[in-house]
Design a protein around this motif. Sequence first.
Motif, PDB file in Angstrom:
ATOM      1  N   GLY A  40     102.708 -80.219  11.415  1.00 33.83           N
ATOM      2  CA  GLY A  40     101.689 -79.280  11.848  1.00 33.83           C
ATOM      3  C   GLY A  40     100.387 -79.965  12.191  1.00 33.83           C
ATOM      4  O   GLY A  40     100.250 -81.188  12.073  1.00 33.83           O
ATOM      5  N   ARG A  41      99.423 -79.138  12.582  1.00 32.79           N
ATOM      6  CA  ARG A  41      98.110 -79.638  12.982  1.00 32.79           C
ATOM      7  C   ARG A  41      97.088 -78.536  12.757  1.00 32.79           C
ATOM      8  O   ARG A  41      97.317 -77.384  13.121  1.00 32.79           O
ATOM      9  CB  ARG A  41      98.169 -80.016  14.461  1.00 32.79           C
ATOM     10  CG  ARG A  41      96.951 -80.675  15.017  1.00 32.79           C
ATOM     11  CD  ARG A  41      97.222 -81.129  16.440  1.00 32.79           C
ATOM     12  NE  ARG A  41      97.187 -79.992  17.337  1.00 32.79           N
ATOM     13  CZ  ARG A  41      96.379 -79.883  18.392  1.00 32.79           C
ATOM     14  NH1 ARG A  41      95.566 -80.873  18.708  1.00 32.79           N
ATOM     15  NH2 ARG A  41      96.391 -78.814  19.151  1.00 32.79           N
ATOM     16  N   ILE A  42      95.969 -78.895  12.129  1.00 34.89           N
ATOM     17  CA  ILE A  42      94.894 -77.938  11.933  1.00 34.89           C
ATOM     18  C   ILE A  42      93.594 -78.533  12.465  1.00 34.89           C
ATOM     19  O   ILE A  42      93.477 -79.746  12.659  1.00 34.89           O
ATOM     20  CB  ILE A  42      94.737 -77.498  10.457  1.00 34.89           C
ATOM     21  CG1 ILE A  42      94.354 -78.661   9.559  1.00 34.89           C
ATOM     22  CG2 ILE A  42      96.017 -76.824   9.964  1.00 34.89           C
ATOM     23  CD1 ILE A  42      94.029 -78.248   8.130  1.00 34.89           C
ATOM     24  N   ARG A  43      92.615 -77.659  12.664  1.00 38.09           N
ATOM     25  CA  ARG A  43      91.313 -78.085  13.172  1.00 38.09           C
ATOM     26  C   ARG A  43      90.502 -78.662  12.014  1.00 38.09           C
ATOM     27  O   ARG A  43      90.341 -78.025  10.979  1.00 38.09           O
ATOM     28  CB  ARG A  43      90.587 -76.892  13.795  1.00 38.09           C
ATOM     29  CG  ARG A  43      89.326 -77.250  14.542  1.00 38.09           C
ATOM     30  CD  ARG A  43      88.763 -76.065  15.296  1.00 38.09           C
ATOM     31  NE  ARG A  43      89.664 -75.538  16.306  1.00 38.09           N
ATOM     32  CZ  ARG A  43      89.798 -76.045  17.536  1.00 38.09           C
ATOM     33  NH1 ARG A  43      89.099 -77.093  17.895  1.00 38.09           N
ATOM     34  NH2 ARG A  43      90.630 -75.494  18.394  1.00 38.09           N
ATOM     35  N   GLY A  44      89.996 -79.889  12.205  1.00 40.54           N
ATOM     36  CA  GLY A  44      89.188 -80.529  11.186  1.00 40.54           C
ATOM     37  C   GLY A  44      89.082 -82.018  11.432  1.00 40.54           C
ATOM     38  O   GLY A  44      89.539 -82.528  12.455  1.00 40.54           O
ATOM     39  N   GLU A  94      88.189 -77.695  -2.579  1.00 44.29           N
ATOM     40  CA  GLU A  94      88.367 -76.250  -2.492  1.00 44.29           C
ATOM     41  C   GLU A  94      89.751 -75.977  -1.906  1.00 44.29           C
ATOM     42  O   GLU A  94      90.234 -76.744  -1.074  1.00 44.29           O
ATOM     43  CB  GLU A  94      87.299 -75.619  -1.610  1.00 44.29           C
ATOM     44  CG  GLU A  94      85.878 -75.811  -2.111  1.00 44.29           C
ATOM     45  CD  GLU A  94      85.630 -75.163  -3.464  1.00 44.29           C
ATOM     46  OE1 GLU A  94      86.261 -74.130  -3.781  1.00 44.29           O
ATOM     47  OE2 GLU A  94      84.787 -75.684  -4.219  1.00 44.29           O
ATOM     48  N   ARG A  95      90.380 -74.892  -2.332  1.00 49.14           N
ATOM     49  CA  ARG A  95      91.665 -74.481  -1.753  1.00 49.14           C
ATOM     50  C   ARG A  95      91.391 -73.277  -0.865  1.00 49.14           C
ATOM     51  O   ARG A  95      90.947 -72.243  -1.342  1.00 49.14           O
ATOM     52  CB  ARG A  95      92.671 -74.139  -2.853  1.00 49.14           C
ATOM     53  CG  ARG A  95      93.995 -73.695  -2.268  1.00 49.14           C
ATOM     54  CD  ARG A  95      95.143 -73.660  -3.246  1.00 49.14           C
ATOM     55  NE  ARG A  95      94.910 -73.234  -4.590  1.00 49.14           N
ATOM     56  CZ  ARG A  95      95.103 -71.988  -5.055  1.00 49.14           C
ATOM     57  NH1 ARG A  95      95.467 -71.008  -4.249  1.00 49.14           N
ATOM     58  NH2 ARG A  95      94.908 -71.724  -6.328  1.00 49.14           N
ATOM     59  N   VAL A  96      91.649 -73.439   0.451  1.00 46.76           N
ATOM     60  CA  VAL A  96      91.365 -72.387   1.421  1.00 46.76           C
ATOM     61  C   VAL A  96      92.598 -72.108   2.278  1.00 46.76           C
ATOM     62  O   VAL A  96      93.504 -72.932   2.386  1.00 46.76           O
ATOM     63  CB  VAL A  96      90.150 -72.735   2.321  1.00 46.76           C
ATOM     64  CG1 VAL A  96      88.891 -72.915   1.483  1.00 46.76           C
ATOM     65  CG2 VAL A  96      90.416 -73.963   3.154  1.00 46.76           C
ATOM     66  N   TRP A  97      92.612 -70.937   2.912  1.00 44.75           N
ATOM     67  CA  TRP A  97      93.723 -70.471   3.737  1.00 44.75           C
ATOM     68  C   TRP A  97      93.480 -70.881   5.189  1.00 44.75           C
ATOM     69  O   TRP A  97      92.393 -70.649   5.719  1.00 44.75           O
ATOM     70  CB  TRP A  97      93.809 -68.954   3.623  1.00 44.75           C
ATOM     71  CG  TRP A  97      95.073 -68.364   4.122  1.00 44.75           C
ATOM     72  CD1 TRP A  97      95.261 -67.750   5.332  1.00 44.75           C
ATOM     73  CD2 TRP A  97      96.317 -68.287   3.431  1.00 44.75           C
ATOM     74  NE1 TRP A  97      96.564 -67.308   5.427  1.00 44.75           N
ATOM     75  CE2 TRP A  97      97.231 -67.629   4.270  1.00 44.75           C
ATOM     76  CE3 TRP A  97      96.751 -68.734   2.189  1.00 44.75           C
ATOM     77  CZ2 TRP A  97      98.552 -67.387   3.907  1.00 44.75           C
ATOM     78  CZ3 TRP A  97      98.064 -68.494   1.817  1.00 44.75           C
ATOM     79  CH2 TRP A  97      98.943 -67.823   2.675  1.00 44.75           C
ATOM     80  N   VAL A  98      94.477 -71.494   5.824  1.00 41.50           N
ATOM     81  CA  VAL A  98      94.355 -71.909   7.221  1.00 41.50           C
ATOM     82  C   VAL A  98      95.624 -71.560   7.994  1.00 41.50           C
ATOM     83  O   VAL A  98      96.672 -71.300   7.399  1.00 41.50           O
ATOM     84  CB  VAL A  98      94.079 -73.428   7.359  1.00 41.50           C
ATOM     85  CG1 VAL A  98      92.728 -73.795   6.793  1.00 41.50           C
ATOM     86  CG2 VAL A  98      95.185 -74.243   6.717  1.00 41.50           C
ATOM     87  N   THR A  99      95.499 -71.597   9.310  1.00 40.81           N
ATOM     88  CA  THR A  99      96.621 -71.366  10.220  1.00 40.81           C
ATOM     89  C   THR A  99      96.771 -72.587  11.116  1.00 40.81           C
ATOM     90  O   THR A  99      95.774 -73.182  11.542  1.00 40.81           O
ATOM     91  CB  THR A  99      96.360 -70.118  11.087  1.00 40.81           C
ATOM     92  OG1 THR A  99      96.197 -68.992  10.213  1.00 40.81           O
ATOM     93  CG2 THR A  99      97.515 -69.839  12.044  1.00 40.81           C
ATOM     94  N   ASP A 100      97.997 -72.939  11.410  1.00 42.31           N
ATOM     95  CA  ASP A 100      98.292 -74.074  12.277  1.00 42.31           C
ATOM     96  C   ASP A 100      97.719 -73.830  13.672  1.00 42.31           C
ATOM     97  O   ASP A 100      97.754 -72.712  14.183  1.00 42.31           O
ATOM     98  CB  ASP A 100      99.809 -74.269  12.350  1.00 42.31           C
ATOM     99  CG  ASP A 100     100.183 -75.569  13.003  1.00 42.31           C
ATOM    100  OD1 ASP A 100     100.247 -76.584  12.292  1.00 42.31           O
ATOM    101  OD2 ASP A 100     100.417 -75.565  14.229  1.00 42.31           O
ATOM    102  N   GLU A 101      97.211 -74.884  14.294  1.00 39.85           N
ATOM    103  CA  GLU A 101      96.623 -74.781  15.635  1.00 39.85           C
ATOM    104  C   GLU A 101      97.651 -74.498  16.716  1.00 39.85           C
ATOM    105  O   GLU A 101      97.342 -73.886  17.720  1.00 39.85           O
ATOM    106  CB  GLU A 101      95.888 -76.076  16.002  1.00 39.85           C
ATOM    107  CG  GLU A 101      94.498 -76.151  15.489  1.00 39.85           C
ATOM    108  CD  GLU A 101      93.597 -75.063  16.021  1.00 39.85           C
ATOM    109  OE1 GLU A 101      93.517 -74.847  17.248  1.00 39.85           O
ATOM    110  OE2 GLU A 101      92.953 -74.405  15.192  1.00 39.85           O
ATOM    111  N   ASP A 102      98.870 -74.993  16.536  1.00 45.32           N
ATOM    112  CA  ASP A 102      99.880 -74.886  17.584  1.00 45.32           C
ATOM    113  C   ASP A 102     100.927 -73.812  17.331  1.00 45.32           C
ATOM    114  O   ASP A 102     101.597 -73.389  18.264  1.00 45.32           O
ATOM    115  CB  ASP A 102     100.583 -76.243  17.757  1.00 45.32           C
ATOM    116  CG  ASP A 102      99.597 -77.339  18.094  1.00 45.32           C
ATOM    117  OD1 ASP A 102      98.755 -77.121  18.989  1.00 45.32           O
ATOM    118  OD2 ASP A 102      99.649 -78.408  17.455  1.00 45.32           O
ATOM    119  N   ASP A 103     101.086 -73.412  16.091  1.00 49.40           N
ATOM    120  CA  ASP A 103     102.114 -72.435  15.728  1.00 49.40           C
ATOM    121  C   ASP A 103     101.528 -71.429  14.742  1.00 49.40           C
ATOM    122  O   ASP A 103     101.485 -71.688  13.546  1.00 49.40           O
ATOM    123  CB  ASP A 103     103.323 -73.132  15.126  1.00 49.40           C
ATOM    124  CG  ASP A 103     104.456 -72.179  14.790  1.00 49.40           C
ATOM    125  OD1 ASP A 103     104.276 -70.945  14.894  1.00 49.40           O
ATOM    126  OD2 ASP A 103     105.534 -72.673  14.411  1.00 49.40           O
TER     127      ASP A 103
END
Length: 132
Positions: A40-44, A94-103
């Motif tokens: 996967g890939r996330i913004r950051g 910190e534990r935070v909720w994220v969504t994948d950039e591509d999926d």
Amino acid sequence: MRNSDGMENAGIRVFVYGSLLPGLSNHGVIAPYLKTVTAGRIRGRLVDYGPYPALLLGSGGFVRGMWMEVAPEGLPALDELEGFIGIEEENDYERVWVTDEDDPSLFGWVYIWTDHRGCPFVDGDWWPDVTK
């Protein structure tokens, strides 16, 4: 995976980008609880804290990693490793909720820093490349 009632045990998805990745120093913490792994890939952006990275969300780049689905009892082990005590507590990560950039069907928890704490940003999007 089914529990004693014959029902599916839902896993918890965590985006992993550093020392918990296969072959790296803390993978043994997550390995006993691991159910599935998806790239996967996330913004950051990654921050170099020495033997392991930290992640700052946003920050104008992307970070590659792995979405690891773990058994529910694995989350407390990850919280302990990452120094996450709870919401509105003094946490290392910190534990935070994220969504994948591509999926967008891939989403879950990620452990982050909220600022770079004076550490340098990493030139790149994949921690294993930095540690070579």
